[in-house]
Write a protein that holds these residues in place. Structure first.
Motif, PDB file in Angstrom:
ATOM      1  N   SER A 123      35.296 -12.609   0.423  1.00  0.00           N
ATOM      2  CA  SER A 123      36.567 -13.000   1.039  1.00  0.00           C
ATOM      3  C   SER A 123      36.706 -12.360   2.428  1.00  0.00           C
ATOM      4  CB  SER A 123      37.758 -12.633   0.147  1.00  0.00           C
ATOM      5  OG  SER A 123      37.844 -11.244   0.002  1.00  0.00           O
ATOM      6  N   TYR A 124      36.026 -11.233   2.636  1.00  0.00           N
ATOM      7  CA  TYR A 124      36.092 -10.574   3.943  1.00  0.00           C
ATOM      8  C   TYR A 124      34.959 -11.071   4.839  1.00  0.00           C
ATOM      9  CZ  TYR A 124      35.915  -6.713   7.320  1.00  0.00           C
ATOM     10  OH  TYR A 124      35.902  -5.961   8.454  1.00  0.00           O
ATOM     11  N   CYS A 125      33.809 -11.241   4.252  1.00  0.00           N
ATOM     12  CA  CYS A 125      32.618 -11.468   5.049  1.00  0.00           C
ATOM     13  C   CYS A 125      32.145 -12.902   4.883  1.00  0.00           C
ATOM     14  CB  CYS A 125      31.553 -10.484   4.579  1.00  0.00           C
ATOM     15  SG  CYS A 125      29.950 -10.835   5.238  1.00  0.00           S
ATOM     16  N   LEU A 126      32.344 -13.688   5.954  1.00  0.00           N
ATOM     17  CA  LEU A 126      32.038 -15.109   5.881  1.00  0.00           C
ATOM     18  C   LEU A 126      30.573 -15.391   5.650  1.00  0.00           C
ATOM     19  CD1 LEU A 126      34.195 -15.492   8.943  1.00  0.00           C
ATOM     20  CD2 LEU A 126      34.621 -16.826   6.876  1.00  0.00           C
ATOM     21  N   VAL A 127      29.738 -14.563   6.250  1.00  0.00           N
ATOM     22  CA  VAL A 127      28.322 -14.874   6.160  1.00  0.00           C
ATOM     23  C   VAL A 127      27.855 -14.758   4.713  1.00  0.00           C
ATOM     24  CG1 VAL A 127      27.223 -12.638   6.601  1.00  0.00           C
ATOM     25  CG2 VAL A 127      26.185 -14.693   7.487  1.00  0.00           C
ATOM     26  N   MET A 128      28.534 -13.905   3.947  1.00  0.00           N
ATOM     27  CA  MET A 128      28.194 -13.789   2.534  1.00  0.00           C
ATOM     28  C   MET A 128      28.485 -15.096   1.805  1.00  0.00           C
ATOM     29  SD  MET A 128      29.130 -10.268   0.744  1.00  0.00           S
ATOM     30  CE  MET A 128      28.109  -9.974  -0.671  1.00  0.00           C
ATOM     31  N   ARG A 129      29.637 -15.660   2.147  1.00  0.00           N
ATOM     32  CA  ARG A 129      30.004 -16.934   1.543  1.00  0.00           C
ATOM     33  C   ARG A 129      28.987 -18.000   1.947  1.00  0.00           C
ATOM     34  NH1 ARG A 129      35.488 -18.477   3.629  1.00  0.00           N
ATOM     35  NH2 ARG A 129      35.753 -16.228   3.565  1.00  0.00           N
ATOM     36  N   GLN A 130      28.621 -17.966   3.233  1.00  0.00           N
ATOM     37  CA  GLN A 130      27.670 -18.965   3.723  1.00  0.00           C
ATOM     38  C   GLN A 130      26.295 -18.806   3.073  1.00  0.00           C
ATOM     39  OE1 GLN A 130      27.840 -18.678   8.009  1.00  0.00           O
ATOM     40  NE2 GLN A 130      29.990 -19.245   8.048  1.00  0.00           N
ATOM     41  N   LEU A 131      25.892 -17.549   2.875  1.00  0.00           N
ATOM     42  CA  LEU A 131      24.579 -17.321   2.267  1.00  0.00           C
ATOM     43  C   LEU A 131      24.549 -17.836   0.833  1.00  0.00           C
ATOM     44  CD1 LEU A 131      23.688 -13.731   3.542  1.00  0.00           C
ATOM     45  CD2 LEU A 131      22.710 -15.890   4.296  1.00  0.00           C
ATOM     46  N   GLU A 132      25.727 -17.820   0.207  1.00  0.00           N
ATOM     47  CA  GLU A 132      25.790 -18.289  -1.164  1.00  0.00           C
ATOM     48  C   GLU A 132      25.910 -19.811  -1.238  1.00  0.00           C
ATOM     49  OE1 GLU A 132      29.134 -16.029  -2.519  1.00  0.00           O
ATOM     50  OE2 GLU A 132      27.953 -14.179  -2.579  1.00  0.00           O
ATOM     51  N   SER A 133      26.129 -20.432  -0.084  1.00  0.00           N
ATOM     52  CA  SER A 133      26.418 -21.864  -0.120  1.00  0.00           C
ATOM     53  C   SER A 133      25.181 -22.671  -0.479  1.00  0.00           C
ATOM     54  CB  SER A 133      26.981 -22.330   1.223  1.00  0.00           C
ATOM     55  OG  SER A 133      25.944 -22.820   2.036  1.00  0.00           O
ATOM     56  N   ALA A 134      25.420 -23.695  -1.234  1.00  0.00           N
ATOM     57  CA  ALA A 134      24.328 -24.533  -1.729  1.00  0.00           C
ATOM     58  C   ALA A 134      23.573 -25.183  -0.576  1.00  0.00           C
ATOM     59  CB  ALA A 134      24.896 -25.592  -2.659  1.00  0.00           C
ATOM     60  N   ARG A 135      24.303 -25.527   0.482  1.00  0.00           N
ATOM     61  CA  ARG A 135      23.656 -26.253   1.566  1.00  0.00           C
ATOM     62  C   ARG A 135      22.617 -25.410   2.283  1.00  0.00           C
ATOM     63  NH1 ARG A 135      28.381 -27.780   4.333  1.00  0.00           N
ATOM     64  NH2 ARG A 135      27.269 -27.918   6.286  1.00  0.00           N
ATOM     65  N   LEU A 136      22.972 -24.145   2.486  1.00  0.00           N
ATOM     66  CA  LEU A 136      22.031 -23.277   3.171  1.00  0.00           C
ATOM     67  C   LEU A 136      20.801 -23.037   2.297  1.00  0.00           C
ATOM     68  CD1 LEU A 136      21.629 -21.708   5.776  1.00  0.00           C
ATOM     69  CD2 LEU A 136      22.491 -19.709   4.607  1.00  0.00           C
ATOM     70  N   LYS A 137      21.052 -22.870   1.003  1.00  0.00           N
ATOM     71  CA  LYS A 137      19.921 -22.644   0.100  1.00  0.00           C
ATOM     72  C   LYS A 137      18.987 -23.848   0.098  1.00  0.00           C
ATOM     73  CE  LYS A 137      21.710 -19.125  -2.882  1.00  0.00           C
ATOM     74  NZ  LYS A 137      22.687 -18.934  -3.918  1.00  0.00           N
ATOM     75  N   GLU A 138      19.586 -25.015   0.124  1.00  0.00           N
ATOM     76  CA  GLU A 138      18.742 -26.202   0.121  1.00  0.00           C
ATOM     77  C   GLU A 138      17.908 -26.252   1.399  1.00  0.00           C
ATOM     78  OE1 GLU A 138      20.349 -30.392  -0.657  1.00  0.00           O
ATOM     79  OE2 GLU A 138      19.273 -30.382   1.245  1.00  0.00           O
TER      80      GLU A 138
END
Ligand SMILES: *[C@@H]1O[C@H](CO)[C@@H](O)[C@H](O)[C@H]1NC(C)=O
Ligand SMILES: *[C@@H]1O[C@H](CO)[C@@H](O)[C@H](O)[C@H]1NC(C)=O
Ligand SMILES: *[C@@H]1O[C@H](CO)[C@@H](O)[C@H](O)[C@H]1NC(C)=O
Ligand SMILES: *[C@@H]1O[C@H](CO)[C@@H](O)[C@H](O)[C@H]1NC(C)=O
Length: 413
Positions: free
Chosen positions: A173-188
């Motif tokens: 919730s504080y660190c956006l890049v963490m959310r982004q790293l968890e995002s399915a799109r980036l993983k794909e």
């Protein structure tokens, strides 16, 4: 083989009276197919180098496993180590926040690499007792990293190893890049790279297919004051550097009110802002100069008082948020670094930090030997078989070959 065949065609043309149009047509076809082959071979090469660079070499894996075993057996054979270490930790506690000492920030998941950074810094320090290393690693490597620095303490310097999972302030919730790293799109985007058929994406995208772009450790450099709330200045070192001189004069460099002291990397047209950022995007073109000079991460002096005053972490969050769809830049930490520290970077003399030993076979040897810090940025890391052999010794001379673990794991290799 192709050249041989072409020679053959030519000699046949001489012998038999070929129609020259026919010869020229056949040669053109051959040339085209040779070019296609070269192109495919180049892509395969990029893919394989990338793959080799991501693979943990067997001896390094062995080293981590040995250290983890020791760590978990700590109540048995090596109890005395831990008692001594606990005592030392207690003594060192005050040093971790002492502003009169020289503090380093290292983020690493590689014990051998981190050990070389620490050992080379301490070996070349005039007053080793005044140097304090703050190493942050991930959950997987914490035991090995901790165990290494307990059993190979660079006394009288101080080393503190922390686990990134213990940072309570670091959540999605504080660190956006963490959310982004968890995002399915980036993983794909990343994982489809494991399929060699994605070679058709071209070599440009391939370079982003490295787990470092998915690792939160890599982004911790944007949270220096959160990690070190009590310190005023800290030197950030990447784990693929070697220190060759006493670094203490860096703390006396006047950063002129800037937040980040770094060496600049622009030469003629290379490594300017337009190399890293999408200037077709209005948010970028309205705020930045495409000709502004790039600089390097790897050895950076951060003024944490200025950092807090200028809300650097806030600026970083603002841009990282805007880049959710990766339109402003692709991946990595340099582009958001250039943005975040825009107009806030003080150029350091080039001899402080010489780059390129991980990809450029033509770095000037005199420059390397005169450098305070050399940096193996690129895929050819000195701990891999891929390493550029003429640069390897600057690194390997700081590997602790007296360590029984190193002897055990590397003798078999
Ligand atoms: C997440 O981090 C923020 C700020 O760093 C903190 O205020 C908040 O309590 C944290 N949330 C959780 C669930 O830990
Ligand atoms: C710091 O930046 C963030 C994000 O842009 C903003 O929300 C916050 O209010 C800023 N804080 C200060 C003290 O300016
Ligand atoms: C650059 O920004 C423009 C404008 O938003 C966008 O259309 C384009 O796709 C971006 N380029 C890349 C490579 O993301
Ligand atoms: C950077 O500095 C230039 C020149 O001093 C100034 O015009 C510009 O507004 C500054 N940009 C940012 C984003 O601070």
């Amino acid at each position: 083989e192709r050249a041989k065949a072409m020679g053959h065609v030519l000699s046949s043309a001489r012998d038999v009276l070929y129609n020259s149009d026919e010869v020229s047509r056949r040669l053109r076809v051959m040339l085209q197919s040779a070019e296609l082959n070269i192109d495919t071979a180049k892509k395969q090469n990029t893919f394989l180098v990338q793959h080799a660079a991501k693979t943990v070499p067997m001896p390094l894996h062995c080293l981590h496993m040995q250290l983890i075993t020791d760590y978990h057996l700590r109540d048995g054979v090596i109890k005395e180590y831990f008692q001594a270490a606990a005592l030392k930790d207690e003594e060192d506690k005050a040093k971790l926040e002492d502003r009169s000492l020289y503090h380093y920030a290292i983020f690493s998941d590689n014990v051998l690499a981190a050990s070389v950074v620490v050992r080379s810094t301490v070996t070349n320090a005039k007053e080793p007792n005044k140097h304090v290393f703050h190493i942050v690693t991930d959950k997987l490597n914490f035991a090995a990293m901790k165990m290494w620095f307990i059993s190979h303490s660079p006394r009288p310097a101080t080393v503190h190893v922390e686990n990134i999972d213990n940072f309570k302030w670091l959540n999605s919730s504080y660190c956006l890049v963490m959310r982004q790293l968890e995002s399915a799109r980036l993983k794909e985007f990343y994982f489809k790279a494991h399929d060699p058929s994605s070679l058709s994406d071209g070599t440009e995208n391939l370079k982003y297919r490295n787990p470092k772009y998915l690792s939160m450790l890599n982004h911790l450099r944007f949270y220096m004051p959160e990690i070190h709330p009590k310190l005023d200045k800290i030197l950030f070192l990447d784990d693929d550097v070697v220190v060759q001189k006493d670094l203490t004069p860096l703390w006396d460099v006047d950063l002129k009110g800037m937040v980040n002291g770094a060496v600049e990397t622009c030469k003629e047209s290379f490594h300017r802002f337009d190399t890293y950022l999408n200037f077709s995007h209005p948010k970028i073109s309205e705020n930045f100069d495409p000709r502004a000079c790039g600089w390097a991460f790897g050895m950076n002096m951060f003024d944490l008082k200025e950092w807090k005053k200028r809300n650097i972490t806030g600026i970083y969050h603002y841009w990282q948020n805007l880049n959710e769809d990766r339109k402003l830049w692709k991946l990595g930490t340099l582009p958001p670094g250039l943005i975040t520290f825009y107009n806030l970077t003080h150029p350091l003399d080039h001899t402080w930090h010489v780059l390129g030993l991980g990809y450029d076979p033509a770095v000037d040897i005199t420059e390397i030997e005169n450098a305070a810090v050399v940096h193996y940025n690129g895929n050819y890391k000195p701990w891999l078989d891929l390493a550029v052999s003429k640069y390897k010794a600057y690194w390997s001379k700081y590997v602790d070959v007296d360590s029984s673990h190193i002897r055990h794991c590397y003798a078999r290799a």
